[in-house]
Every structure is written in structure tokens, then in C-alpha cells.
Design an enzyme around this catalytic site. Structure first.
Site, PDB file in Angstrom:
ATOM      1  N   GLY A  42      24.932 -18.201  19.943  1.00 12.69           N
ATOM      2  CA  GLY A  42      23.662 -18.479  19.271  1.00 12.69           C
ATOM      3  C   GLY A  42      23.132 -19.876  19.513  1.00 12.69           C
ATOM      4  CB  ALA A 322      26.778 -23.721  12.202  1.00 20.22           C
ATOM      5  CG  HIS A 445      45.837 -48.384   1.652  1.00 19.21           C
ATOM      6  ND1 HIS A 445      44.541 -48.804   1.424  1.00 19.21           N
ATOM      7  CD2 HIS A 445      46.510 -49.450   2.183  1.00 19.21           C
ATOM      8  CE1 HIS A 445      44.439 -50.081   1.788  1.00 19.21           C
ATOM      9  NE2 HIS A 445      45.618 -50.495   2.246  1.00 19.21           N
TER      10      HIS A 445
HETATM   11  P1  FAD Z   1      21.602 -18.440  15.528  1.00 25.18           P
HETATM   12  O1  FAD Z   1      22.679 -19.384  15.862  1.00 25.18           O
HETATM   13  O2  FAD Z   1      20.193 -18.877  15.746  1.00 25.18           O
HETATM   14  O3  FAD Z   1      21.899 -17.139  16.382  1.00 25.18           O
HETATM   15  C1  FAD Z   1      21.045 -16.057  16.383  1.00 25.18           C
HETATM   16  C2  FAD Z   1      21.203 -15.334  17.696  1.00 25.18           C
HETATM   17  O4  FAD Z   1      20.486 -14.113  17.611  1.00 25.18           O
HETATM   18  C3  FAD Z   1      20.622 -16.094  18.882  1.00 25.18           C
HETATM   19  O5  FAD Z   1      21.591 -16.244  19.890  1.00 25.18           O
HETATM   20  C4  FAD Z   1      19.467 -15.214  19.368  1.00 25.18           C
HETATM   21  O6  FAD Z   1      19.348 -15.195  20.770  1.00 25.18           O
HETATM   22  C5  FAD Z   1      19.886 -13.851  18.859  1.00 25.18           C
HETATM   23  N1  FAD Z   1      18.762 -12.950  18.620  1.00 25.18           N
HETATM   24  C6  FAD Z   1      17.619 -13.205  17.933  1.00 25.18           C
HETATM   25  N2  FAD Z   1      16.848 -12.110  17.892  1.00 25.18           N
HETATM   26  C7  FAD Z   1      17.528 -11.135  18.553  1.00 25.18           C
HETATM   27  C8  FAD Z   1      17.253  -9.786  18.848  1.00 25.18           C
HETATM   28  N3  FAD Z   1      16.139  -9.189  18.439  1.00 25.18           N
HETATM   29  N4  FAD Z   1      18.174  -9.096  19.565  1.00 25.18           N
HETATM   30  C9  FAD Z   1      19.328  -9.674  20.001  1.00 25.18           C
HETATM   31  N5  FAD Z   1      19.630 -10.953  19.739  1.00 25.18           N
HETATM   32  C10 FAD Z   1      18.743 -11.676  19.025  1.00 25.18           C
HETATM   33  N6  FAD Z   1      24.092 -26.645  11.960  1.00 25.18           N
HETATM   34  C11 FAD Z   1      25.235 -27.196  11.491  1.00 25.18           C
HETATM   35  O7  FAD Z   1      25.824 -26.691  10.545  1.00 25.18           O
HETATM   36  N7  FAD Z   1      25.746 -28.334  12.069  1.00 25.18           N
HETATM   37  C12 FAD Z   1      25.133 -28.956  13.097  1.00 25.18           C
HETATM   38  O8  FAD Z   1      25.628 -29.971  13.585  1.00 25.18           O
HETATM   39  C13 FAD Z   1      23.926 -28.398  13.589  1.00 25.18           C
HETATM   40  N8  FAD Z   1      23.275 -28.978  14.622  1.00 25.18           N
HETATM   41  C14 FAD Z   1      22.147 -28.403  15.108  1.00 25.18           C
HETATM   42  C15 FAD Z   1      21.476 -29.032  16.146  1.00 25.18           C
HETATM   43  C16 FAD Z   1      20.313 -28.493  16.664  1.00 25.18           C
HETATM   44  C17 FAD Z   1      19.608 -29.189  17.793  1.00 25.18           C
HETATM   45  C18 FAD Z   1      19.817 -27.277  16.127  1.00 25.18           C
HETATM   46  C19 FAD Z   1      18.579 -26.652  16.692  1.00 25.18           C
HETATM   47  C20 FAD Z   1      20.462 -26.647  15.077  1.00 25.18           C
HETATM   48  C21 FAD Z   1      21.623 -27.208  14.553  1.00 25.18           C
HETATM   49  N9  FAD Z   1      22.296 -26.632  13.479  1.00 25.18           N
HETATM   50  C22 FAD Z   1      23.440 -27.209  12.988  1.00 25.18           C
HETATM   51  C23 FAD Z   1      21.826 -25.388  12.851  1.00 25.18           C
HETATM   52  C24 FAD Z   1      22.644 -24.190  13.373  1.00 25.18           C
HETATM   53  O9  FAD Z   1      22.521 -24.118  14.769  1.00 25.18           O
HETATM   54  C25 FAD Z   1      22.161 -22.913  12.723  1.00 25.18           C
HETATM   55  O10 FAD Z   1      22.185 -23.036  11.316  1.00 25.18           O
HETATM   56  C26 FAD Z   1      23.047 -21.737  13.121  1.00 25.18           C
HETATM   57  O11 FAD Z   1      23.072 -21.590  14.521  1.00 25.18           O
HETATM   58  C27 FAD Z   1      22.558 -20.458  12.463  1.00 25.18           C
HETATM   59  O12 FAD Z   1      23.368 -19.401  12.855  1.00 25.18           O
HETATM   60  P2  FAD Z   1      22.802 -17.912  12.921  1.00 25.18           P
HETATM   61  O13 FAD Z   1      23.958 -17.079  13.373  1.00 25.18           O
HETATM   62  O14 FAD Z   1      22.140 -17.572  11.658  1.00 25.18           O
HETATM   63  O15 FAD Z   1      21.668 -17.927  14.023  1.00 25.18           O
END
Ligand code: FAD
Ligand code: NAD
Length: 466
Positions: A42, A322, A445
Site C-alpha cells: 500500500g 499505518a 538510567h
Molecule cells: P493504503 O496503505 O493506502 O493501502 C490501500 C491499498 O489499496 C493501496 O495499495 C491501493 O493501491 C489499493 N487500492 C485502492 N483501491 C483499490 C481497488 N479498487 N482495487 C484494488 N486495490 C485498491 N503512517 C504512519 O503510521 N507512520 C508513518 O510514518 C507514515 N508516513 C507516511 C508518509 C507519507 C508520505 C504518506 C503519504 C503516508 C504516511 N503514513 C504514515 C500514513 C500511512 O501510509 C497510511 O495511514 C496507511 O498506509 C493506511 O493503510 P491502508 O491499508 O488503510 O491504506
């Protein structure tokens, strides 16, 4: 023959989806995970948490070597030079290793990876890349994408007006970068490019950076970032950006209205938030409506209003983090399997991986005061022996406790290793600790974590080292 192709189909292989799929398979359910991206993991593994932390780590070491912090410790480096392609290659290797790791875990747990975009076509039926797949239970874990800013067109290929994905792949350090949005992404990725040599201006709509964080933390963070060289312009809104040649010109005006001004720069990073991914998912086909923020609503077991359809992660309300998505992934799989999956949304830590790091769990002082009387204990990192020895004296720990019961309601930390320190606070809160419980827990510590103990001691006015 089974009624459905799978017991569980997870849509999206981010931290929410891949964890849900693995746990579902561990619980004996026939599981598939559909992913539109070429690789698993993701946003977090591909263009979020992991590549940003790789660049934060590398740029921090570069700054330490170049800025004299290493020389101060007696480490001579000679002339320090930036090899940006190598830094980016190392970041790519970290991403490849970890996304490949998920592929391995899928194989190990017998989760089928279905490649392609998924779209509901009816109850229990999803089209994945042109192929119909049926499942008894379906988990929406489609995550989120960058919120666009009207009047500002992002083009990551050109590399001038970019979003976070573009900012993770710049091939030349910009002379000047303007970050639109003084939130987590703006400050983390702004830090990367500032450390590598860019002048960074942050334009924030609100009157302070880091919305949602504790008031003291927001004030202190702004002071520290300004000291590091960030130019922070609050109460300012960007109304448009035009690109000419290799430069962009922003038009800005006071958030409350007033005279517009322009600012010409080499790069513009748009980081004003993220929005849930539901477009093209065919929610109409199952009569599943989104709320006014475009999110899929669920109950606390992660059931949507449609039987057999569940949702987790960034696509549902709550912080877009995440680890929140991962915990929801475990819980939803356990609920589907008929077990009891729970996430305590009151105790979700958050960390901004700047230097110093900024971490929080629970209520801010302002939120806690709205609910009743509180006691607050604060301890500066300046008085922590390990931080002092390491020249990491910026920041403080703040413990907010209920005035009557002494139960810890929130902990807020600015410190070089705040992200690590916050774990003990989260665990203490999960166990319903009082500030006295933390104060009477023996801490090793010399560690930065002793500052958490001292802040807890300060709740009753009895810290030792200040
Ligand atoms: P996502 O990780 O967004 O995954 C969703 C997946 O679903 C994607 O791969 C997408 O391609 C897929 N998808 C979407 N629609 C469809 C569909 N119709 N069919 C098939 N596949 C589909 N969070 C932290 O906790 N710590 C951090 O340090 C942090 N750093 C970050 C830095 C950046 C630059 C960004 C942008 C975000 C960061 N985050 C961080 C936030 C974190 O990435 C998200 O909260 C997390 O990835 C959410 O997980 P998720 O599984 O809900 O969705
Ligand atoms: P954010 O919500 O953290 O910050 C966006 C900022 O932009 C806010 O301060 C907001 O007031 C400001 N803003 C909004 N519209 C504006 C405008 N027109 N002009 C100027 N400023 C404007 O969002 P983000 O930094 O884009 O991050 C998105 C999400 O990704 C966050 O919810 C965060 O949880 C997640 N994330 C987490 C981490 C981490 O955990 N370390 C790192 C990166 C991203």
C-alpha cells in the site's frame, strides 16, 4: 463445491488490508487480497512511511556529518558530499525488501494475491481486473490518496509542483521549496529537503502548524522548526500556482482575506491532507453510501451497513496511520472468524518523524480540560542526562492526568526519540495507569525515557531533576 470462491476477499494490500488477509488466513479462512498496485504494502510501504523514513534517516546523517555535529564528537569526515542517486537507491532497496517481504508472507500464509483494481458488481461479487470473484465476506481496505488543492495542478513527472510521492523522488535538491500545509507530511518531507540543502518555506492555512496536537507542543514545534531554518507562514492560504519553465509562482493571501502576494520558487509540495479511496469501487452496486467526508462508516466491529462488507484503515474515520490500519486489520479478521476483535481508538499513538520527533497518545491538555479538571506534569529534555550527553536537549515530556483519579489521559513528547518513548505511555494508558504508576516504575538510567517518569512525577509536583 463451495458457495463462494473465497471466505474472505480483502480489497487493498496496505497495512490494513495485508494484515487483515494474513490474520484471516491464519484463522483458517480461504483468503484473497486484491491490489491495483504492482507491489504489495500500500501507500505505507511504497510511497509513505517507509521511503519517507529512509530519506529522513539518511538526510539526518548527512546533516550531522555536514553541519559539524559529528566533528563536535571528534569524528572527522573530511569533505562531505551528497550522492542523491545513491540515497534514492538505498530508499528504493528498503521499499523493495519490505514489499517483497509481504509477498513472501502471503505465500507462507496461503493468501491469494489477485492483481488488478477491484470493483463491486453485486452482493458478494467483485470484479478484479476483469475477472469476477465471489467471497462470503469482503473487507474494504482501499486506503487514501492526496487531497488536491483547487488551482494547483500536481505533476510529479515534471517535479516542480509535487505531492508526497513526488517529494520522495526528486532528482536534484531544489534551491527553494514551498510546502503547502504545515502538517505531518509537510514537516517530515520539508525536513528531508532542508537538511539536504533547500531553503524551505511552509505555508499553513491555520494560525499554527500541526493541527490536532497539544497546544504546548504546537508552539514549541514551531519555535524549533524556525530555529532549524524553516520559514513558517501561518494564517496564509494559497489560491493558485502557475508554472513557467523550471519555476513555480504561488499566489497567496491572508487566510482571513486581504492583499494577495506572489512567491516564486523551484518546487512546491502540496501536503494539505489525504482523502479516502472509494472512487471506482462500485459502492453503488451494493448500496453502500459514504459520509460527508467520503469515508465508509463502520460500527466498532468494522461492519459497514451492508451485510458481509467490512472496512478498515484510512478509508474509514479516525487518524490515517499505518498502525491504526494494522490493528483494525487484525480485529476485522478476528470478527469475521467469529472471534472478538477490538481496537481501542482512545489509545492510538501518533509520531511526526522530524528531529526532534513529536509523539502523542490520548487527549491533548485542551481536550482533557473540556471533560473535567486535570493535573499536568512537564519535564524538559534539557534536564535529562542522556539527552544532554547526546546534545539532544530540545523538547519536553508532558503528562496530562485526571485531577481526581490521577488516571493518565494523554502524553505528549518532543524529543529526539519521542517515537520510541511514546510506546510506554501507550501501554501504560492501555493498562489504565495513573501518573503515580509511571512515576513509581523503575526506568533504566541513563535513558531518554526517564523524562517520562519525571514528567509523571511532576504531575504531583515532585520531579527530582528540575
Ligand atoms: P493504503 O496503505 O493506502 O493501502 C490501500 C491499498 O489499496 C493501496 O495499495 C491501493 O493501491 C489499493 N487500492 C485502492 N483501491 C483499490 C481497488 N479498487 N482495487 C484494488 N486495490 C485498491 N503512517 C504512519 O503510521 N507512520 C508513518 O510514518 C507514515 N508516513 C507516511 C508518509 C507519507 C508520505 C504518506 C503519504 C503516508 C504516511 N503514513 C504514515 C500514513 C500511512 O501510509 C497510511 O495511514 C496507511 O498506509 C493506511 O493503510 P491502508 O491499508 O488503510 O491504506
Ligand atoms: P495533515 O492533515 O497532517 O496536514 C495538512 C495541513 O495542511 C494542515 O495543517 C492544514 O491546516 C493545512 N492546510 C489545509 N488546506 C490548506 C491550504 N489550502 N493552504 C495551506 N494549508 C492548508 O495532512 P498531510 O501532512 O498531508 O498528511 C496526510 C495524512 O498522512 C495525515 O493524516 C497523517 O496522519 C498521515 N501521515 C502520517 C505520518 C506519520 O505518522 N508520521 C507521516 C505522513 C503522513
Amino acid at each position: 463445491m463451495a458457495e463462494f470462491d473465497y471466505d474472505v476477499l480483502v480489497i487493498g494490500a496496505g497495512p490494513g488490508g495485508y494484515v487483515a488477509a494474513i490474520r484471516a488466513a491464519q484463522l483458517g479462512l480461504r483468503t484473497a487480497c486484491a491490489e491495483g498496485r504492482e507491489t504489495l504494502g500500500g501507500t505505507c510501504l511504497n510511497v509513505g512511511c517507509i521511503p519517507s523514513k529512509a530519506l529522513l534517516h539518511a538526510s539526518e546523517l548527512f546533516e550531522a556529518a555536514e553541519g559539524g555535529a559529528l566533528a563536535r564528537l571528534g569524528i572527522k569526515t573530511g569533505k562531505v558530499a551528497l550522492d542523491l542517486p545513491q540515497m534514492m537507491a538505498d530508499k528504493a532497496e528498503a521499499v523493495k525488501g519490505l514489499t517483497g517481504g509481504i509477498e513472501f508472507l502471503f505465500k507462507k500464509n496461503k493468501v491469494d494475491w489477485l492483481k488488478g483494481l477491484a470493483k463491486f458488481t453485486g452482493p458478494n461479487t467483485v470484479d478484479v481486473g476483469g475477472k469476477a470473484v465471489t467471497a462470503k465476506d469482503i473487507v474494504i481496505a482501499t486506503g487514501s490518496s492526496v487531497t488536491p488543492l483547487p488551482g494547483v495542478e500536481v505533476d510529479n513527472d515534471k517535479g516542480i509542483v509535487i505531492d508526497s510521492t513526488g517529494a520522495l523522488a526528486i532528482d536534484k535538491v531544489p534551491g527553494h521549496m514551498v510546502v503547502i500545509g504545515g502538517g505531518v507530511i509537510g514537516l517530515e518531507l520539508g525536513s528531508v529537503w532542508r537538511r539536504l540543502g533547500a531553503k524551505v518555506t511552509v505555508v499553513e492555512f491555520l494560525d499554527q502548524i500541526l493541527p490536532g496536537m497539544d497546544g504546548d507542543v504546537r508552539k514549541e514545534a514551531a519555535k524549533l522548526f524556525k530555529k532549524q531554518g524553516f520559514d513558517i507562514r501561518t494564517s496564509t492560504k494559497v489560491t493558485g500556482v502557475t508554472v513557467k519553465g523550471k519555476q513555480a509562482t504561488l499566489t497567496m493571501e491572508p487566510a482571513a482575506g486581504g492583499d494577495a502576494e506572489t512567491l516564486t520558487t523551484d518546487a512546491v509540495l502540496v501536503s494539505i491532507g489525504r482523502r479516502p479511496n472509494t472512487e471506482g469501487l462500485g459502492l453503488d452496486a451494493i448500496d453502500l453510501a459514504t459520509n460527508e467526508r467520503g469515508q465508509v462508516e463502520t460500527d466498532e466491529e468494522f461492519r459497514t451497513s451492508v451485510a458481509g462488507v467490512w472496512a478498515i484503515g484510512d478509508v474509514i474515520p479516525g487518524p490515517m496511520l499505518a498502525h491504526k490500519a494494522e490493528d483494525e486489520g487484525i480485529a476485522v479478521a478476528e470478527n469475521i472468524a467469529g472471534e472478538t476483535g477490538i481496537v481501542n481508538h482512545a489509545v492510538i499513538p501518533s509520531v511526526v518523524y522530524t528531529m526532534p520527533e513529536i509523539a502523542a497518545v490520548g487527549l491533548t491538555e485542551e481536550e482533557a480540560k473540556e471533560r473535567g479538571e486535570v493535573k499536568v506534569g512537564k519535564f524538559p529534555m534539557m534536564a535529562n542526562s542522556r539527552a544532554k550527553t547526546n546534545h539532544e536537549t530540545d523538547g519536553f515530556v508532558k503528562v496530562v492526568a485526571d485531577a481526581k483519579t490521577d488516571r493518565v489521559l494523554g502524553v505528549h513528547i518532543i524529543a529526539s526519540v519521542a517515537g520510541t518513548m511514546i510506546a510506554q505511555a501507550a501501554q501504560a494508558m492501555e493498562f489504565g495507569a495513573t501518573s503515580e504508576d509511571i512515576a513509581y516504575t523503575c526506568h533504566a538510567h541513563p535513558t531518554h525515557s526517564e523524562a517520562v517518569k519525571e514528567a509523571a512525577m511532576a504531575v504531583t509536583g515532585k520531579p527530582i531533576h528540575i
